[in-house]
Every structure is written in C-alpha cells, then in structure tokens.
Design a protein around this motif. Structure first.
Motif, PDB file in Angstrom:
ATOM      1  N   SER A   1      13.326  -4.480   1.982  1.00 44.54           N
ATOM      2  CA  SER A   1      12.924  -3.237   1.322  1.00 44.54           C
ATOM      3  C   SER A   1      13.861  -2.079   1.667  1.00 44.54           C
ATOM      4  N   ARG A   2      14.174  -1.293   0.647  1.00 42.09           N
ATOM      5  CA  ARG A   2      14.945  -0.061   0.858  1.00 42.09           C
ATOM      6  C   ARG A   2      14.127   1.162   0.452  1.00 42.09           C
ATOM      7  N   VAL A   3      12.848   0.977   0.185  1.00 42.52           N
ATOM      8  CA  VAL A   3      11.976   2.081  -0.228  1.00 42.52           C
ATOM      9  C   VAL A   3      11.615   2.918   1.000  1.00 42.52           C
ATOM     10  N   PRO A   4      11.728   4.257   0.923  1.00 43.36           N
ATOM     11  CA  PRO A   4      11.354   5.107   2.068  1.00 43.36           C
ATOM     12  C   PRO A   4       9.908   4.880   2.463  1.00 43.36           C
TER      13      PRO A   4
ATOM     14  N   THR B   1       2.372   1.074   5.456  1.00 42.92           N
ATOM     15  CA  THR B   1       2.156   1.819   4.219  1.00 42.92           C
ATOM     16  C   THR B   1       3.295   2.779   3.911  1.00 42.92           C
ATOM     17  N   ILE B   2       3.402   3.095   2.632  1.00 40.86           N
ATOM     18  CA  ILE B   2       4.263   4.190   2.182  1.00 40.86           C
ATOM     19  C   ILE B   2       3.416   5.457   2.237  1.00 40.86           C
ATOM     20  N   CYS B   3       3.946   6.528   2.813  1.00 46.41           N
ATOM     21  CA  CYS B   3       3.178   7.762   2.985  1.00 46.41           C
ATOM     22  C   CYS B   3       3.891   8.932   2.301  1.00 46.41           C
ATOM     23  N   VAL B   4       3.166   9.656   1.463  1.00 48.74           N
ATOM     24  CA  VAL B   4       3.694  10.861   0.829  1.00 48.74           C
ATOM     25  C   VAL B   4       2.788  12.019   1.218  1.00 48.74           C
ATOM     26  N   ARG B   5       3.369  13.082   1.783  1.00 48.83           N
ATOM     27  CA  ARG B   5       2.579  14.212   2.270  1.00 48.83           C
ATOM     28  C   ARG B   5       3.454  15.444   2.330  1.00 48.83           C
TER      29      ARG B   5
ATOM     30  N   LEU C   1       2.898   6.715  -6.210  1.00 50.19           N
ATOM     31  CA  LEU C   1       2.811   5.591  -7.148  1.00 50.19           C
ATOM     32  C   LEU C   1       4.203   5.067  -7.501  1.00 50.19           C
ATOM     33  N   SER C   2       5.149   5.982  -7.675  1.00 51.95           N
ATOM     34  CA  SER C   2       6.519   5.583  -7.989  1.00 51.95           C
ATOM     35  C   SER C   2       7.115   4.729  -6.871  1.00 51.95           C
ATOM     36  N   LEU C   3       6.921   5.152  -5.621  1.00 52.96           N
ATOM     37  CA  LEU C   3       7.439   4.398  -4.486  1.00 52.96           C
ATOM     38  C   LEU C   3       6.720   3.055  -4.332  1.00 52.96           C
ATOM     39  N   LEU C   4       5.416   3.051  -4.621  1.00 54.10           N
ATOM     40  CA  LEU C   4       4.654   1.808  -4.544  1.00 54.10           C
ATOM     41  C   LEU C   4       5.187   0.783  -5.547  1.00 54.10           C
TER      42      LEU C   4
ATOM     43  N   MET D   1       0.814  -1.213   0.000  1.00 52.93           N
ATOM     44  CA  MET D   1       0.000   0.000   0.000  1.00 52.93           C
ATOM     45  C   MET D   1       0.849   1.266   0.000  1.00 52.93           C
ATOM     46  N   ALA D   2       0.328   2.313  -0.639  1.00 52.40           N
ATOM     47  CA  ALA D   2       0.902   3.652  -0.540  1.00 52.40           C
ATOM     48  C   ALA D   2      -0.242   4.641  -0.373  1.00 52.40           C
TER      49      ALA D   2
END
Length: 348
Positions: free
Chosen positions: A321-324, A162-166, A307-310, A151-152
C-alpha cells in the motif's frame, strides 16, 4: 468460538472464519475458488463450512465476485448537523466514484450490534467508512479487524489498521482559546466532549495550552458528550456558579447552541454579557441568534477524502500500500456575533 446459537439465524461467513481461524476475506476466496489460499487453510475453511452447515448467500456471493464497489458506512453520531455534512460528503464522493453505499446506524447513539456488523460483512462489502465516534469504538474495530476489512475513519486518531482523516484538534482549540483571551476574558468556561473520543482530549489540551500562557485566568471545566442536552446541563452548572465565566467555549456547536439557549433563559445578552464559542461550523452555528463564532472543521471534505483514500486502499489490496494512513486537513476560526470584548464591570 463460532456463534451458532442465535435463534432463527444460520451461520454467517464470519462464523465460518472464526471457526477456521482465518479472515472473512479468506473464506470468500475459498468459496469463490480463488487462488492465494494454501491447501491447509482451504481444508480448514471447508471443514468449518461443513461443520456449521453454512450456505453462502447467492446474492452476496455475486456481489463479492463482481467489480462493484460496495462501501459500508457506519454511524451513530447524535449530532444531526454533523451527520448531515458527513453524509453529504460521502454521497458526493461515492457518486463521483461509482461506489454503492450500505448504511448501518447504531441506535440511541450506541455502536451497531455485533450481529448487524456480521450481516454487513457477510454481504460482500469492499470496505467500511466509520463516522465518529465509531472510529474509536473498540468492539466495532475488533469485529472489522477480525474480518480483515479495509477501514477508514473521520475525526479519529491514527491506528495502524485504519486510514484516518481529521484536523489538528489541539491547534484549533488553542487558536479559539487564544482568541477569547485576546478579547480580554479571564474567567473561562470549557465544555468537554465525549470522553471516549481522542478529539475531546486534544481540544482540552489545546484549551489549557493557551490558558497557561496567560496570567490571572480562572477556569471552570464541565463534562459534556457532544449532545445538545449535555450542553444544557453544562451551561446551567457554569452559569449558576458564584463567579460565572464571561466566556464559554464548547467542544462542538450543538453544546454551544445549548449555552446560548440557557443564557437567553437567564436573560443574559450574548455577547455583551456572555461570550460563547463553538467547534465544527455545522448548520447549528448559523441557525440561532446570535450566530456562533466557531472553528470550521471541513466535515464534508473530510468525509469525501476518507472515502477517496478508502477506495484507493481497496484498489491496492494484496499489493504494497502507498495510501497515506493519516491525512490532516486545515481548520479555520470563523468569527461571528456570539463573541465580543469583555466589558468592564464590578464583577469582572
């Protein structure tokens, strides 16, 4: 417990997963003969499939076993302007990444029904992107977590799943409130956003942080929910007070636009008699007169980044995982014609 009592509807992969006590991804691995599943778990899944008379959807199975990226996009945001920017960012990024989008909308501002979520999950999606407020909707997150779905979220606050962008909502709200105080306003109105979203509380905290730094400020706070209609009701309450605010800061542009509408109906000039500020910098900010001074939240860029990070997280599935887990983008205060300095008068 598996749900098999839905009229006219057979068992889904989610039902099988619930009965076997595993994730939907594990059921998918068993169905497709993939490695990485213990003998005991495989037996439990096969027993659940037999007990529920589950028949895999051939089209969904083909999608699961292919390399195609299929991203579920969940939304129920009542702001058309916000969703326009959000979806534009998602569509542009999906096109660049070769991802196929499957949209699922909750009706009437509500979250999608559990049955609809289960159908989406059983169709073989790679991951899910959630628009606010669904990134903080407990029932939605529970279903997705139980299914082991990647999830993002956009605009939500950090969760380990989840990945969170804000943006930094508190800092942005502080900056706008400080701006209004520097214009000389000492009677401030503030319209809160949806109480179920953490961003609303952060924006209120930023507002009060700036107010506490300045003496002689009176504050009137009214609850809204990010919709235009709630902004109308809040504006009527604020402007109908015996000592109404000289400046109103609304937690999004839709509610700020409603304040401008009520001011016009009351024959108040904006900004000479009432200053109005918003938040988001959606198309709503520039399609009314006067155009709104607002906080620019880069919604399109936030959606694209999420979406890119997801997609990056999906690519790392099964590996460390190395994704922020959280990405905070910059905001900007955009000054337009809806704000002005306080003009001295007997009532000010």
């Amino acid at each position: 417990m598996a749900r098999t009592d839905r009229p006219g509807r057979g068992a889904t992969i989610v039902d099988v997963a619930a009965r076997a006590g595993v994730s939907s991804m594990t059921v998918s691995r068993v169905i497709n003969g993939r490695a990485g599943v213990s003998t005991q778990t495989r037996a439990a899944v096969e027993a659940a499939i037999k007990a529920l008379a589950y028949t895999p959807n051939v089209a969904a199975r083909n999608l699961v076993t292919s390399t195609e990226l299929r991203i579920g996009v969940l939304y129920s945001n009542p702001s058309a302007a916000f969703m326009s920017d959000f979806l534009t960012g998602v569509f542009e990024e999906a096109s660049a990444r070769g991802a196929r989008l499957v949209l699922l909308k909750g009706e009437g501002g509500r979250a999608p029904a559990v049955d609809a979520l289960e159908d989406l999950l059983s169709s073989g999606i790679s991951g899910v992107l959630l628009a606010p407020p669904l990134g903080e909707a407990p029932d939605v997150l529970r279903v997705l977590r139980d299914a082991g779905c990647v999830m993002a979220t956009v605009g939500a606050y950090q969760s380990p799943d989840t990945i969170c962008v804000r943006i930094d909502d508190r800092a942005a709200s502080y900056q706008m409130t400080r701006f209004l105080l520097d214009l000389g306003h000492r009677r401030l109105g503030f319209i809160l956003g949806n109480p179920d979203q953490a961003a609303s509380a952060e924006r209120m905290a930023g507002f009060y942080a700036a107010v506490r730094e300045t003496g002689g400020v009176t504050v009137q706070v009214v609850q809204g929910d990010f919709t235009y209609m709630s902004g109308l009701a809040a504006a009527e309450q604020l402007l109908g007070a015996s000592a109404p605010p000289t400046a109103i800061f609304a937690s999004n542009d839709d509610m700020a636009a409603a304040v401008v509408s009520v001011a016009h109906r009351r024959h108040l000039d904006v900004p000479s008699e009432l200053t109005v500020a918003g938040f988001d910098d959606t198309t709503a900010a520039i399609t009314l007169w006067p155009p709104l001074t607002t906080i620019r939240q880069p919604v399109r860029a936030m959606a694209a980044e999420a979406l890119s990070l997801l997609i990056a997280e999906i690519g790392l599935r099964g590996r460390k995982s190395r994704v922020p887990r959280e990405r905070i983008l910059d905001h900007e205060l955009v000054e337009r014609q809806s704000t002005g300095t306080l003009r001295p008068s007997p009532s000010s």
